[in-house]
Enzyme design. Structure first.
Site, PDB file in Angstrom:
ATOM      1  N   SER A 152       0.995  -1.164  -0.040  1.00 56.07           N
ATOM      2  CA  SER A 152      -0.055   0.109  -0.009  1.00 56.07           C
ATOM      3  C   SER A 152       0.777   1.111   0.098  1.00 56.07           C
ATOM      4  CB  SER A 152      -0.844  -0.063   1.153  1.00 56.07           C
ATOM      5  OG  SER A 152      -1.430   1.464   1.436  1.00 56.07           O
ATOM      6  N   TYR A 165      -2.223  -1.624  10.449  1.00 59.21           N
ATOM      7  CA  TYR A 165      -2.224  -1.490   8.846  1.00 59.21           C
ATOM      8  C   TYR A 165      -0.746  -1.030   8.367  1.00 59.21           C
ATOM      9  CZ  TYR A 165      -3.882  -1.100   3.975  1.00 59.21           C
ATOM     10  OH  TYR A 165      -4.218  -0.997   2.829  1.00 59.21           O
TER      11      TYR A 165
HETATM   12  P1  NAD Z   1     -11.552  -6.089  -0.366  1.00 62.23           P
HETATM   13  O1  NAD Z   1     -12.068  -5.868   1.113  1.00 62.23           O
HETATM   14  O2  NAD Z   1     -12.448  -5.670  -1.553  1.00 62.23           O
HETATM   15  O3  NAD Z   1     -10.945  -7.554  -0.634  1.00 62.23           O
HETATM   16  C1  NAD Z   1     -10.226  -8.231   0.424  1.00 62.23           C
HETATM   17  C2  NAD Z   1     -10.213  -9.519  -0.022  1.00 62.23           C
HETATM   18  O4  NAD Z   1      -9.595 -10.418   1.033  1.00 62.23           O
HETATM   19  C3  NAD Z   1     -11.518 -10.260  -0.222  1.00 62.23           C
HETATM   20  O5  NAD Z   1     -11.889 -11.266  -1.121  1.00 62.23           O
HETATM   21  C4  NAD Z   1     -11.834 -11.012   1.358  1.00 62.23           C
HETATM   22  O6  NAD Z   1     -12.579 -11.875   1.166  1.00 62.23           O
HETATM   23  C5  NAD Z   1     -10.350 -11.446   1.414  1.00 62.23           C
HETATM   24  N1  NAD Z   1     -10.300 -11.615   2.819  1.00 62.23           N
HETATM   25  C6  NAD Z   1     -10.456 -10.904   4.060  1.00 62.23           C
HETATM   26  N2  NAD Z   1     -10.098 -11.567   4.928  1.00 62.23           N
HETATM   27  C7  NAD Z   1      -9.539 -12.825   4.606  1.00 62.23           C
HETATM   28  C8  NAD Z   1      -8.713 -13.829   5.147  1.00 62.23           C
HETATM   29  N3  NAD Z   1      -8.802 -14.056   6.670  1.00 62.23           N
HETATM   30  N4  NAD Z   1      -8.608 -14.851   4.634  1.00 62.23           N
HETATM   31  C9  NAD Z   1      -8.756 -14.874   3.282  1.00 62.23           C
HETATM   32  N5  NAD Z   1      -9.217 -13.763   2.413  1.00 62.23           N
HETATM   33  C10 NAD Z   1      -9.475 -12.907   3.269  1.00 62.23           C
HETATM   34  O7  NAD Z   1     -10.066  -5.180  -0.162  1.00 62.23           O
HETATM   35  P2  NAD Z   1      -9.327  -4.396  -1.374  1.00 62.23           P
HETATM   36  O8  NAD Z   1      -9.387  -3.087  -1.139  1.00 62.23           O
HETATM   37  O9  NAD Z   1      -9.395  -5.113  -2.543  1.00 62.23           O
HETATM   38  O10 NAD Z   1      -7.699  -4.777  -0.577  1.00 62.23           O
HETATM   39  C11 NAD Z   1      -7.103  -5.830  -1.158  1.00 62.23           C
HETATM   40  C12 NAD Z   1      -5.618  -5.763  -0.911  1.00 62.23           C
HETATM   41  O11 NAD Z   1      -5.177  -4.290  -1.359  1.00 62.23           O
HETATM   42  C13 NAD Z   1      -5.467  -5.604   0.597  1.00 62.23           C
HETATM   43  O12 NAD Z   1      -4.326  -6.157   0.910  1.00 62.23           O
HETATM   44  C14 NAD Z   1      -5.433  -4.128   1.051  1.00 62.23           C
HETATM   45  O13 NAD Z   1      -4.725  -3.606   2.200  1.00 62.23           O
HETATM   46  C15 NAD Z   1      -4.709  -3.340  -0.294  1.00 62.23           C
HETATM   47  N6  NAD Z   1      -4.905  -1.983  -0.688  1.00 62.23           N
HETATM   48  C16 NAD Z   1      -6.047  -1.679  -0.827  1.00 62.23           C
HETATM   49  C17 NAD Z   1      -6.119  -0.267  -1.079  1.00 62.23           C
HETATM   50  C18 NAD Z   1      -7.790   0.420  -1.509  1.00 62.23           C
HETATM   51  O14 NAD Z   1      -7.817   1.515  -1.447  1.00 62.23           O
HETATM   52  N7  NAD Z   1      -8.918  -0.368  -1.501  1.00 62.23           N
HETATM   53  C19 NAD Z   1      -5.161   0.557  -1.273  1.00 62.23           C
HETATM   54  C20 NAD Z   1      -3.859   0.135  -0.977  1.00 62.23           C
HETATM   55  C21 NAD Z   1      -3.748  -1.174  -0.711  1.00 62.23           C
END
Ligand code: NAD
Length: 270
Positions: A152, A165
Site C-alpha cells: 500500500s 495497517y
Molecule cells: P476487499 O475488502 O475488497 O478485498 C479483500 C479480500 O480479502 C476479499 O476477497 C476478502 O474476502 C479477502 N479476505 C479478507 N480476510 C481474509 C482472510 N482471513 N483470509 C482470506 N481472505 C480474506 O479489499 P481491497 O481493497 O481489494 O484490498 C485488497 C488488498 O489491497 C489489501 O491487502 C489492501 O490492504 C490492499 N490495498 C487496498 C487499497 C484500497 O484503497 N482499496 C489501497 C492500498 C492497498
C-alpha cells in the site's frame, strides 16, 4: 535466459497463479487480469459459499482458462501453507503468487483493540511469509517464479489511526526486499505494489463514517478526505493495478526484484 533455457513441455502449459483474498476488489481484478493473460487461477478467501465457486467458474469461461476456488483463512499459518500445497496438487505447478488478502481497522493507538492488531498483522503480513515459504521450494525446482505482494502507499507513508495497517504494510515492503535478495539468483522475482486509494469494498466501508465525522456529503468526503493525499484526486483503478501485476509477472520484468512500486496518483511523490 533461465526461462528460455527450460524450453520444455512445462513452458508450453498455462502458468498457475494463486491470488490470496481474491473474491472481491483488487484481488479479484488481479485474478481476472492474469486469467486474461492465460494463467490458470486459484481464487481464495476465508468463506466457502456457492458464489465463491461461481466466481471461479465465471473467470474460467470468460477467459478460457482453468480456475478453482480454494477456501483458506489467511489469519491461520497452516491454512496459508496448505493453500499453496493444494494449488500445486491441483495444477501440478505454481508460477505466480500474489499476496493480496488484507483488512483494515481504524483507531488511536491507545484504543487499538489487541485482537484487531493481531488479526491485521496475521492477514496483512504474516500470511505472505507463510505462502512465500511454502511456494519457494516449488518455484526453485522450476527455476523461475513471480511473487507480488500487494502492500500500500501505507507501506511507504504513515497516516494516523492506522497503526496496525501501516506497520503490517511497511513489514510487507521489508519482507519483499529480503525475499528478493535471498532469491536473486534463482529466476524468481519478488516485488511489492503500493496502491493509493482504490474504490473497493474496503474503502467504500469507510465513507459513511467519514461523512458523519466530517458532516459532509459523499462526493465531498471522497475528494476532500479520502483523496486528500492523492494529488490527482482520482482513485487508482483495479484494472490499472491488474496491468501492473501482469507486467511484473512477465518476462520483461525479469530484472525487477525487491521493488516497492507506488501506483498512487502522486501520493508518495510528496
Ligand atoms: P476487499 O475488502 O475488497 O478485498 C479483500 C479480500 O480479502 C476479499 O476477497 C476478502 O474476502 C479477502 N479476505 C479478507 N480476510 C481474509 C482472510 N482471513 N483470509 C482470506 N481472505 C480474506 O479489499 P481491497 O481493497 O481489494 O484490498 C485488497 C488488498 O489491497 C489489501 O491487502 C489492501 O490492504 C490492499 N490495498 C487496498 C487499497 C484500497 O484503497 N482499496 C489501497 C492500498 C492497498
Amino acid at each position: 535466459m533461465r526461462a528460455k533455457a527450460m524450453g520444455n513441455q512445462q513452458d508450453r502449459q498455462a502458468r498457475t497463479a494463486v491470488i490470496t483474498g481474491s473474491t472481491s476488489g483488487i484481488g479479484l481484478g488481479i485474478a481476472r487480469a492474469l486469467a486474461a493473460n492465460g494463467c490458470n487461477i486459484v481464487l481464495n478467501s476465508f468463506t466457502d459459499n456457492p458464489q465463491d465457486h461461481a466466481l471461479a467458474r465465471k473467470i474460467a469461461t470468460d477467459h478460457g482458462v482453468d480456475a478453482v476456488y480454494m477456501r483458506a483463512d489467511m489469519a491461520a499459518p497452516e491454512a496459508c501453507r496448505d493453500l499453496v500445497e493444494r494449488a500445486v496438487a491441483h495444477f501440478g505447478r505454481l508460477d505466480v503468487l500474489v499476496n493480496n488478502a488484507g483488512i483494515q481497522h481504524v483507531a488511536s493507538v491507545e484504543d487499538f483493540p489487541v485482537d484487531r492488531w493481531n488479526t491485521i498483522l496475521a492477514i496483512n503480513l504474516s500470511s505472505a511469509f507463510h505462502t512465500i515459504a511454502a511456494a519457494v521450494p516449488y518455484m526453485k525446482q522450476a527455476g523461475r517464479g513471480r511473487i507480488v505482494n500487494i502492500a500500500s502507499a501505507h507501506g511507504l507513508r504513515a497516516s494516523p489511526f492506522k497503526s496496525a495497517y501501516v506497520a503490517a504494510k511497511h513489514g510487507v515492503v521489508g519482507l519483499t526486499k529480503t525475499v528478493a535478495l535471498e532469491l536473486a539468483e534463482t529466476g524468481i522475482t519478488c516485488n511489492a505494489v503500493c496502491p493509493g486509494y482504490v474504490l473497493t469494498p474496503l474503502v467504500e466501508a469507510q465513507i459513511p463514517d467519514q461523512m458523519k465525522v466530517h458532516d459532509m456529503d459523499r462526493e465531498t468526503v471522497i475528494r476532500e478526505v479520502i483523496l486528500a493525499k492523492q494529488p490527482t484526486r482520482e482513485f487508482v483503478t483495479i484494472e490499472e493495478l491488474g496491468g501492473l501485476v501482469v507486467f511484473l509477472c512477465s518476462e520483461h520484468a525479469a530484472q525487477m526484484t525487491g521493488t516497492a512500486l507506488p501506483m498512487d496518483g502522486g501520493w508518495t511523490a510528496q
